[in-house]
Motif scaffolding. Structure first.
Motif, PDB file in Angstrom:
ATOM      1  N   TYR A  16       0.827  -1.390  -0.114  1.00 49.44           N
ATOM      2  CA  TYR A  16      -0.034  -0.110   0.101  1.00 49.44           C
ATOM      3  C   TYR A  16       0.992   1.293  -0.086  1.00 49.44           C
ATOM      4  N   LYS A 142      -4.558   1.849  16.093  1.00 39.08           N
ATOM      5  CA  LYS A 142      -4.761   2.323  14.803  1.00 39.08           C
ATOM      6  C   LYS A 142      -3.325   2.410  13.965  1.00 39.08           C
ATOM      7  N   HIS A 148      -3.807   8.492   5.257  1.00 45.40           N
ATOM      8  CA  HIS A 148      -4.781   7.420   5.724  1.00 45.40           C
ATOM      9  C   HIS A 148      -4.470   6.885   7.210  1.00 45.40           C
ATOM     10  N   GLN A 149      -5.649   6.571   7.738  1.00 41.85           N
ATOM     11  CA  GLN A 149      -5.507   6.134   9.019  1.00 41.85           C
ATOM     12  C   GLN A 149      -6.343   4.548   9.026  1.00 41.85           C
ATOM     13  N   PHE A 150      -5.809   3.518   9.575  1.00 42.30           N
ATOM     14  CA  PHE A 150      -6.675   2.235   9.449  1.00 42.30           C
ATOM     15  C   PHE A 150      -6.993   1.962  10.752  1.00 42.30           C
ATOM     16  N   ASP A 151      -8.215   1.441  11.188  1.00 41.42           N
ATOM     17  CA  ASP A 151      -8.470   0.995  12.272  1.00 41.42           C
ATOM     18  C   ASP A 151      -8.286  -0.499  12.413  1.00 41.42           C
ATOM     19  N   TRP A 285      -8.097  -5.042   9.427  1.00 41.62           N
ATOM     20  CA  TRP A 285      -7.994  -3.593   9.363  1.00 41.62           C
ATOM     21  C   TRP A 285      -8.751  -2.853   8.217  1.00 41.62           C
ATOM     22  N   HIS A 286      -9.299  -1.889   8.535  1.00 42.48           N
ATOM     23  CA  HIS A 286     -10.016  -1.000   7.489  1.00 42.48           C
ATOM     24  C   HIS A 286     -10.217   0.639   7.813  1.00 42.48           C
ATOM     25  N   ASN A 287     -10.294   0.995   6.791  1.00 42.45           N
ATOM     26  CA  ASN A 287     -10.929   2.706   6.761  1.00 42.45           C
ATOM     27  C   ASN A 287     -11.938   2.741   5.819  1.00 42.45           C
ATOM     28  N   CYS A 290     -10.819   0.748   2.184  1.00 42.29           N
ATOM     29  CA  CYS A 290     -10.688  -0.443   2.143  1.00 42.29           C
ATOM     30  C   CYS A 290     -10.731  -1.363   3.167  1.00 42.29           C
ATOM     31  N   LEU A 291     -10.794  -2.783   2.936  1.00 41.08           N
ATOM     32  CA  LEU A 291     -11.125  -3.491   4.116  1.00 41.08           C
ATOM     33  C   LEU A 291     -10.057  -4.677   3.845  1.00 41.08           C
ATOM     34  N   TYR A 312     -16.960  -0.694   0.762  1.00 35.32           N
ATOM     35  CA  TYR A 312     -15.901  -0.318   0.474  1.00 35.32           C
ATOM     36  C   TYR A 312     -15.487  -0.252  -0.947  1.00 35.32           C
TER      37      TYR A 312
END
Length: 401
Positions: A16, A142, A148-151, A285-287, A290-291, A312
């Motif tokens: 990514y 996170k 971009h921040q992904f949870d 993880w996702h934002n 994307c997942l 998504y």
């Protein structure tokens, strides 16, 4: 954001990127040149501002990391969080510990998977500048990559969905097989396996518990003499790493005789269940874009469904799109990406329900792995994409932007 999914046969290696920021998620392959292939595919594109995530410890997701040349470093290495700060052996920790112990017994029986995992944990300190750049992450945390921040959604601390697996003790069944086969050194082997597991868990717990620090790992991290700065954290790590390596060397001296056919069948069945349990503990993880599902099982996907968005732009599906991991609980997406190719084990090919029902982008170019692959192989020629998604597939890599 640019997403590059490399063709590593049956394995996974996805990069990514945004501007100069990179996040490499897994790097491994099952067959052929395996890890060397995965490493070679991505190495040319890795910059000096990359993070690494290993979603779980099945070798087709990490053996390419072992092959990375000396001098390759990452800003942060993320591992799945199985052992928690309070030291309590909760559900995911029980699964993890039983898996490591089971792999130790399987190693004695001639299955080499543990040796690959050992190499990974010997390699990890070479990939970072500071000890605390190796982090374990779980639900609620996170990941930042550029803007971009992904949870992180999974693994959770005490997920009820894994209750049945955590109650099963495969390691006990495996050691009982050694005793039933009248392996002369079964008792000593059991002690060696327990010593190894304790050393492994202690080292893993160190990566969970260590706080932010500027303790730099010197250029020769396996010289277990005095550290350059006398740091207590460095000294603690060196002791744990030394015990980990020594316990493995001790375990290597135990090798059982070939198992009887009935016992071999039992062991193979246990081995398959172990892998599925390991997959179930993958990082998810996702934002809002994307997942990424790691290799989670359909049961875990169903459990996570209330936490997912309805749509998504992109979903990385679980376990290479195979039939046994297919689920109807996937959210809607503009495109679904699948890493699965090669001439090996074509029964592990892509379930036809993926390209039949969804807009897919995959690394596959083998009819035997997916009966409708020609529809999605060069996806822009055959399917309608949302305006914000563009996918180009060519030999070696699929790029989604």
């Amino acid at each position: 954001m640019k997403i590059s999914m490399y063709d590593v046969n049956f394995g996974e290696c996805i990069l990514y990127e945004e501007d100069s920021k990179q996040l490499l998620v897994d790097c491994g392959a099952k067959y052929g040149k395996a890890g060397a292939l995965a490493c070679a595919q991505v190495q040319k594109d890795l910059g000096n501002n990359a993070d690494l995530m290993i979603t779980h410890f099945d070798e087709d997701h990490y053996n390419g990391i072992i092959e990375m040349p000396k001098g390759t470093t990452f800003k942060t290495v993320y591992l799945p969080l199985y052992i928690w700060h309070n030291g309590e052996a909760n559900t995911t920790a029980k699964v993890f510990i039983d898996t490591i112990k089971s792999l130790a017994y399987l190693f004695i029986m001639g299955k080499p998977k543990l040796s690959v995992l050992q190499k990974l944990f010997v390699k990890l300190p070479e990939l970072v500048t500071h000890i605390t750049d190796i982090k374990c992450i779980g639900a609620g945390e996170k990941i930042i990559m550029g803007t971009h921040q992904f949870d992180v959604l999974w693994p959770e601390e005490k997920p009820a969905i894994l209750g049945r697996r955590s109650a099963v003790c495969y390691s006990e069944e495996l050691i009982n097989i050694l005793f039933e086969e009248e392996y002369l050194f079964a008792k000593e082997a059991k002690n060696a396996a327990e010593e190894y597991v304790n050393a492994f868990v202690s080292l893993y717990s160190f990566y969970v518990k260590s706080e932010t620090s500027n303790d730099i790992i010197d250029e020769t991290p396996y010289d277990f003499g005095e550290s350059t700065d006398g740091s207590p954290l460095i000294e603690q790590w060196k002791k744990l790493q030394f015990n980990f390596v020594a316990a493995y060397e001790n375990l290597k001296q135990f090798k059982s005789e070939p198992l009887s056919p009935p016992m071999k069948a039992r062991v193979n069945a246990i081995f398959g269940s172990l892998i599925k349990g390991m997959n179930a503990c993958s990082i998810v993880w996702h934002n809002d874009i994307c997942l990424a599902c790691g290799d989670i099982t359909p049961g875990v996907m169903s459990y996570l469904q209330p936490k997912l968005q309805h749509f998504y732009q992109l979903i990385k599906v679980s376990h290479h799109g195979t039939k046994s991991y297919f689920t109807h609980n996937l959210p809607n997406a503009g495109i679904y990406i699948i890493s699965n190719n090669g001439s090996y084990r074509t029964n592990w090919g892509i379930d036809e329900r993926y390209p039949t029902r969804y807009n897919c982008c995959c690394t596959n170019n083998n009819d035997a792995r997916c009966c409708v692959y020609r529809r999605c192989r060069h996806c822009n020629d055959h399917i309608t994409q949302p305006a914000r998604i563009f996918c180009v597939c060519s030999d070696g890599c699929c790029v989604v932007t």
